[in-house]
Design an enzyme around this catalytic site. Structure first.
Site, PDB file in Angstrom:
ATOM      1  N   ARG A 117      28.447  33.429 -45.291  1.00 60.54           N
ATOM      2  CA  ARG A 117      28.402  33.707 -43.794  1.00 60.54           C
ATOM      3  C   ARG A 117      29.911  33.858 -43.267  1.00 60.54           C
ATOM      4  O   ARG A 117      29.930  34.528 -42.479  1.00 60.54           O
ATOM      5  CB  ARG A 117      27.884  32.145 -43.158  1.00 60.54           C
ATOM      6  CG  ARG A 117      27.432  32.699 -41.717  1.00 60.54           C
ATOM      7  CD  ARG A 117      26.766  31.374 -40.974  1.00 60.54           C
ATOM      8  NE  ARG A 117      25.045  31.729 -41.278  1.00 60.54           N
ATOM      9  CZ  ARG A 117      24.453  32.154 -40.200  1.00 60.54           C
ATOM     10  NH1 ARG A 117      24.915  32.537 -39.005  1.00 60.54           N
ATOM     11  NH2 ARG A 117      23.144  32.686 -40.376  1.00 60.54           N
ATOM     12  N   ARG A 129      27.525  22.828 -38.400  1.00 58.99           N
ATOM     13  CA  ARG A 129      27.618  23.876 -37.185  1.00 58.99           C
ATOM     14  C   ARG A 129      28.629  25.006 -37.349  1.00 58.99           C
ATOM     15  O   ARG A 129      29.918  25.079 -37.254  1.00 58.99           O
ATOM     16  CB  ARG A 129      28.024  23.183 -36.069  1.00 58.99           C
ATOM     17  CG  ARG A 129      27.556  23.579 -34.558  1.00 58.99           C
ATOM     18  CD  ARG A 129      27.905  22.824 -33.502  1.00 58.99           C
ATOM     19  NE  ARG A 129      26.911  22.757 -32.421  1.00 58.99           N
ATOM     20  CZ  ARG A 129      27.160  21.977 -31.230  1.00 58.99           C
ATOM     21  NH1 ARG A 129      27.877  21.080 -31.265  1.00 58.99           N
ATOM     22  NH2 ARG A 129      26.336  22.325 -30.249  1.00 58.99           N
ATOM     23  N   GLU A 166      24.786  26.783 -32.854  1.00 60.93           N
ATOM     24  CA  GLU A 166      25.960  26.780 -33.403  1.00 60.93           C
ATOM     25  C   GLU A 166      26.955  27.755 -32.658  1.00 60.93           C
ATOM     26  O   GLU A 166      28.152  27.398 -32.674  1.00 60.93           O
ATOM     27  CB  GLU A 166      25.699  27.656 -34.909  1.00 60.93           C
ATOM     28  CG  GLU A 166      25.302  26.593 -35.794  1.00 60.93           C
ATOM     29  CD  GLU A 166      24.696  27.308 -37.147  1.00 60.93           C
ATOM     30  OE1 GLU A 166      23.704  28.121 -37.147  1.00 60.93           O
ATOM     31  OE2 GLU A 166      25.267  26.990 -38.106  1.00 60.93           O
TER      32      GLU A 166
END
Lengths: 483, 787
Positions: free
Chosen positions: B338, B370, B737
């Site tokens: 990510r 998060r 998030e």
């Protein structure tokens, strides 16, 4: 003299008695594990997050009830004796009416996960119940951590609820509590014993001094904001506690023409409030000293006595010329506060001797004062470096310069070389670069988890130079050192 | 000192002022449905909400505590439990060898022992477990256990891991093969290195579980974001089929990713002991143990190179990321992936060469938090933007605008086209509403005067991809029962950690069935009601479970509608609204229709299911459409720093954020403000410090500082008007998030303030967190540069 062996206090509209529990039991564990009252939460078990905040209320000399929030995780049971305990469950009436602070927290979306919420609500409810409307909420609530909301809705809830009155059902209970508190006899010694652990909380100084002389290994406690962690974190087994909390002499603040003498049981908040008019420069220092709950429970003398190198009060008290009153049995002596700190873990205090009070001189009008704390977070943090300085001056010369630091050595410490240089050199001859050299002689701080030694030195130098020269020169010295 | 950075007092900016009436009025008009307060709000504020530690425990419930190895890493020589065993009240002490099944709490790769076996892999690892009559006794006994290890040198930092080439697995690379050429031809180039700190979750409720055994099964109350995973790992540890374990969670006192995989070790250990001893076992970690033995946000080293033209248009970027994963895999692969997916943030990068190294270190295994790796990638590319601007003497905002997706291209470095971009419009709006240009000019003028207080301002955008990149996790289930009296039981696979998921899902059912919230009971999340659930993570809770509940309601409505048509003998499809069901002139109360349907033998229970459509990701090729859509936002932050102490303060923040068509604006604003402050803490004051052996030293809120109320700046938050282009539940967007990354503008603004000391206007290499110390260091570095 009557000694009693049970804790008696007012709770949920009636008298409650505790016996058969270990004296080191915290109010938090008592509520959650022995009373099944689980609204009060354990977040950190060391008095930092505020999730366990409860209220202890007592009658003051003004015959009014005074509400104080404190961290139940590090407060021991004996502090309940003769007091009214309120936990979050007490903010809902029998009929289901909800106290304005709890209702406003709900309406403003002040809770998300909800775990910190009872602590916030209780800390607010204490001041709400004191009818104190002039509140700096970020200061009041800096000892309550919330990880979800970002605090805005909580602050809004506080603002809104403080415009609302105490509910009538609450006043009714308050009246019952007042009657009970008035009748309570505070002229007794409290002695608790269970599973080989003993706690003695005498009601006068004589009994206290005698007991300590005979039991010098007893651990003296006040608000247990430090010793509490010996129990919750280090899991220490302590045989004997000796508590200052019930000694009526120790609660005195004696004001004379020249000084304030602050007794061993006077809370940080009470002490600071007394000093605030005298030394308005210390207001920021006061606000940033731990949290509201800790300042309600912890004592000024305790902060001195435990002699931590990062205690927030010693540097300031050193430059103010504070004097300690020590006592062993009937023997008494005084000591300039700086002479109390000998080395890390070593103080100028004999076996069986304790600090009865600290005397702080009133302001000399010619004196100037600065106190600046540096910490990673502005509020409710442990000191990285605490700088305090007092001085007088003429056009030509500084004199009576005192500079003390916390966090820079194994004890709170004067900047001796720098002080004598500033005291002995005419202003015209003073060179800030000399301070840079002398700093190395005065202090050799260490790296730790709060900051590097280098940062401590750099920031401390800048604080001294900007105080005794000015900020522009401090900046220029920094530029020179950097290039 | 005359100038001390001030305390922020008397805030006037509170979004919640607009949402108070809803809280007062339980009988809401339908159009106000959306802003319902948190379903447990009043329970929270009155102390009535029950967390796991508050539940009444069964008789003879025992308590557990882990023994941790603090002394370093290496082979275990001996473990001595003799002293602990003698302590009165100790019932049993477990070692790794006592675990019947698999000794693993690793979620993906099975490489994370519940109790250390053969070797200690990080300082602070659990290696024994004490069960005793009280928690206090268990904690004392745990410290009476001693361990001897053959200590070896520990690799504790990314630098050490990179030098030693210590990796968990192969790097991920996005490379279109054009960066090197672009770089050679470019007019301008720059490069640099940045260290990005980790973060502890500091959920207020620590890790906790209560395990209750029966004759052949275990029921676990676990404060977990991933009940199904706890179930699976528990079953593995017992060598059981999953069906013998059920997991339940009503609410967590905060999660933030820290209870996605980290809850398993606690729950499984309690379960092992409970089944073995035949009594309930509760395990609640002390805060210090919690912070020492559970994972955190990955800290990173980010090396960057950029090639750009005179306008600041990016021609190519090279990123080399090194993320500290710790001793085991945990979720590190997806987290570091990510980072790569967000190393472009909102910017088109025509030539790219991104490399992501997954550093294996002898430290606690880092985990979800998060943003899940995304924030670190975004911080790095935003640093590149600021550096380009400083090099060209431009306003960083102009460089950002020049490079936004849409202007020169929409192709991401992972092969997905950006089709829902709203950043150009969103940024224009917030630049206007915050008066960014004017304030920046004023701040530059203020700084030019000199002095020790300097100001900074920055506007940074976010673009955050929504979906699990592990495609199979993008599925959810729900279970809706309608009882004969018309009351509705709602269950789904998502967990409540404060974000208001239950409140949002209930609103879906309210809207679909046309009934009041009082008629809907929200119940604990349980693996025996909805099976095979995904973690409540990746901001996907409302998107997926909302749709699953919608699907269940659709099934029930179809059955009830058919019954309606039958009793009224009409063909029209009835509508469900305001507690009644009606079509044309025919109308019946929901309750009556339900009773009638029951009498008519209509099934009144339905399971809903949803799988996010149109997504795919091929990890081998690094191509695909990993995200269903993007969430967007931008913020403007203004800060002050003190150049003599490094002390600093965020003064004012403006936020414009895209939540699509909000499911509940009150909850969404709450997520935005809370996420912002949490991210601000990460970037400014939350500093994790480890010993040389890799032991976490900042293991309590006394030494690990998260923002408190006085750190909150003046905040102006608005929602960007937008409907999700994708068919999400009511066209809403995920909100959990993304706001965490909005405060990157705080860090940029701090850098801006520091840059005022640079003789040539260079951008400082300010690392994160920008603590007092880091800022003073950066100021001195800039001051020390020659003109």
């Amino acid at each position: 003299m009557k000694t009693i062996t049970k804790i008696r206090f007012f709770h949920q509209n009636q008298e409650v008695t505790i016996e058969g529990l270990k004296p080191q039991t915290s109010i938090l564990d008592y509520l959650r594990e022995h009373r099944g009252l689980t609204g009060t939460k354990e977040g950190c078990n060391e008095g930092d997050c505020g999730a366990c905040s409860v209220i202890l209320a007592e009658i003051g000399d003004d015959e009014q009830i005074h509400y104080k929030s404190l961290n139940a995780c590090v407060a021991l049971l004996h502090t309940l004796h003769g007091k009214w305990l309120l936990s979050v469950e007490d903010l809902t009436s029998k009929e289901g009416d909800v106290h304005p602070v709890a209702m406003e927290m709900f309406k403003t979306h002040g809770s998300q996960c909800g775990f910190c919420t009872p602590g916030f609500v209780m800390n607010m409810a204490a001041e709400h119940s004191n009818d104190n409307h002039d509140i700096d909420f970020p200061d009041l609530l800096s000892g309550n951590l919330c990880r979800c909301t970002g605090y805005g809705p909580i602050e809004l809830a506080a603002k809104r609820s403080f415009k609302m009155d105490k509910p009538s059902w609450f006043i009714q209970i308050e009246n019952h509590a007042k009657a009970w508190l008035r009748e309570f006899n505070n002229q007794e010694d409290l002695s608790l014993s269970h599973e080989g652990q003993m706690l003695y909380a005498p009601h006068n100084a004589e009994n206290f001094a005698r007991f300590y002389e005979n039991n010098p290994k007893a651990v003296i406690i006040g608000g247990t904001t430090d010793v509490g962690l010996w129990l919750t974190k280090q899991l220490r087994d302590i045989q004997t506690f000796l508590s200052v909390t019930r000694v009526h002499e120790f609660h005195q603040i004696e004001e004379s023409e020249t000084s304030y003498k602050i007794g061993a049981a006077v809370s940080l908040n009470r002490a600071f409030n007394a000093l605030e008019d005298e030394y308005p420069e210390a207001k920021d220092w006061h606000q940033r000293f731990a949290s509201h709950q800790i300042r309600n429970a912890g004592t000024l003398v305790g902060n001195i006595a435990n002699a931590s190198p990062i205690g927030d009060s010693p540097p300031l008290l050193m430059v103010l010329g504070a004097v300690l009153y020590l006592r062993k049995g009937e023997e008494k002596r005084t000591l300039p506060i700086e002479d109390y700190f000998i080395a890390y873990g070593k103080q100028n205090r004999h076996h069986g001797e304790f600090i009865e009070a600290v005397e702080i001189p009133k302001r000399n009008l010619a004196m100037k004062l600065v106190a600046h704390k540096i910490s990673r977070r502005r509020d409710q943090d442990i000191t990285t470096t605490l700088f305090a300085a007092s001085w007088k001056d003429t056009q030509e010369q500084f004199y009576d310069v005192k500079i003390a630091f916390g966090g820079m050595a194994a004890t709170p410490k004067f900047a001796q070389q720098i002080m004598s240089y500033l005291n002995s050199t005419p202003k015209a001859d003073l060179n800030p670069l000399t301070i840079v050299k002398l700093m190395k002689e005065d202090f050799q701080p260490i790296d730790d988890l709060r900051a590097s030694a280098q940062y401590r030195v750099d920031a401390s130098l800048n604080l001294i130079i900007s105080t005794f020269w000015n900020e522009e020169i401090a900046l220029e010295v920094q530029r020179r050192l950097a290039s | 000192m005359s100038e001390v950075i001030s305390n922020n007092k008397n805030q006037t900016s509170h979004w919640a002022e607009n949402f108070i009436e809803e809280g007062q009025n339980p009988a809401l008009p339908p159009e106000k449905l959306a802003a319902l307060p948190h379903d447990s709000g009043l329970l929270h504020t009155t102390g009535m909400a029950k967390y796991i530690d508050d539940l009444p425990t069964p008789a003879n419930c025992l308590h557990g505590a882990f023994a941790l190895a603090y002394e370093g890493v290496g082979k275990i020589k001996t473990i001595d439990i003799s002293k602990a065993r003698e302590l009165k009240g100790v019932v049993k002490i477990y070692l790794a060898s006592d675990i019947i099944g698999e000794n693993n709490c690793g979620p993906v790769v099975h490489d994370d022992p519940i109790l250390a076996e053969n070797e200690i892999r990080f300082a602070g690892q659990a290696y024994a477990f004490v069960v005793a009559k009280t928690r206090h006794i268990a904690r004392i006994a745990a410290r009476l256990i001693s361990i001897e290890i053959e200590t070896r040198e520990a690799i504790t930092t990314v630098d050490e891991a990179m030098d030693a080439e210590s990796f968990l697995h192969e790097p991920l690379i996005f490379n279109n093969g054009e960066y090197e050429t672009a770089s050679e031809l470019a007019e301008h180039k720059l490069s640099g290195r940045m260290y990005i700190g980790g973060q502890d979750h500091l959920y207020l409720e620590g890790q906790v579980a209560l395990a209750i055994p029966s004759e052949d099964s275990l029921h676990l109350f676990s404060s977990t974001q991933h009940p199904t995973e706890v179930q699976d790992l528990m079953a593995n540890a017992m060598d059981w089929p999953a069906v013998r374990v059920s997991v339940e969670i009503r609410r967590m006192g905060g999660g933030f990713g820290g209870k996605e995989s980290q809850a398993s070790q606690i729950a499984v250990m309690a379960g092992i002991a409970a089944f073995d001893l035949g009594v309930a076992v509760k395990l609640r970690l002390d805060r210090d143990d919690d912070m020492i033995m559970t994972g955190k946000r990955h800290d990173f080293r980010a090396d960057y190179e950029a090639a750009f033209d005179v306008n600041g248009k990016i021609l190519g970027v090279k990123h080399i990321f090194a993320g500290r994963c710790g001793h085991s895999n945990d979720l590190s692969r997806s987290i570091n992936d990510r980072t790569m997916f967000h190393a472009d943030n909102g910017y088109f990068i025509p030539s790219y060469h991104f490399i992501s190294h997954r550093c294996k270190t002898d430290t606690v295994s880092n985990t979800a938090f998060r943003g899940f790796g995304g924030p670190q990638g975004m911080v790095a590319i935003e640093r590149v933007m600021d550096k380009i601007a400083a090099k060209l003497g431009k306003d960083p905002l102009d460089v950002r605008l020049e490079n936004l997706y849409g202007k020169h291209g929409n192709h991401t470095p992972y092969g997905m086209e950006v089709t829902d971009n709203v950043l150009p419009e969103l940024i224009e709006q917030i630049a206007q509403s915050s008066d960014y240009k004017k304030r920046r000019a004023e701040i530059n003028a203020f700084n030019a005067i000199g002095g020790i207080i300097r100001k900074g301002i920055a506007l940074t955008p976010i673009k955050f991809g929504i979906s699990f990149t592990a495609t199979h996790l993008n599925q959810a289930g729900s279970l809706v029962h309608i009882y004969k009296d018309g009351s509705v039981h709602l269950n789904h696979g998502g967990t409540e950690m404060g974000q208001g998921l239950y409140t949002k899902i209930r609103a879906v059912v309210m809207k679909e069935l046309g009934i009041k919230k009082e008629n809907i009971a929200i119940t604990s999340t349980r693996t025996d009601k909805v099976p095979n659930t995904s973690p409540t993570a990746a901001s996907s809770g409302a998107d997926m479970n909302g749709m699953a509940a919608f699907e269940a309601c659709k099934i029930l409505k179809a059955r009830l509608s058919a019954h309606f048509q039958e009793i009224f003998q009409v063909n029209d499809t009835p509508i469900f609204e305001g507690g009644v069901v009606k079509a044309g002139a025919h109308e019946i109360s929901f309750e009556k229709l339900v009773r009638s349907a029951y009498m008519g033998r209509v099934q009144l229970s339905a399971a809903g299911y949803y799988a996010t459509p149109d997504i795919s990701w091929d990890a081998a090729t690094g191509r695909g459409r990993p995200f269903y859509y993007f969430a967007y936002g931008a913020s403007v932050s203004e800060v002050e720093i003190n150049a003599l102490t490094g002390e600093n303060k965020v003064i004012r923040v403006d936020i414009l954020h895209d939540v699509g068509n909000s499911l509940n604006p009150a909850l969404d604003y709450g997520q935005i403000e809370g996420g912002f402050i949490q991210g601000m803490g990460w970037l400014t004051m939350e500093e994790l410090v480890y010993s040389d052996k890799g032991l976490c030293l900042t293991h309590a809120p006394s030494t690990y500082k998260i923002p408190c109320m006085s750190d909150r700046p003046e905040m102006h938050i608005s929602l960007f008007e937008n409907n999700n282009r994708e068919e999400t539940i009511y066209r809403s967007k995920a909100v959990g998030e993304p706001p965490l990354m909005l405060p990157i503008s705080v860090h940029s603004a701090m850098s801006h303030a520091v840059s005022s000391f640079s003789p040539k206007g260079e951008w400082p290499d300010l690392d994160t967190p920008a603590t007092n110390e880091m800022i003073l260091k950066a100021v001195r570095t800039e001051m020390g540069k020659s003109k």
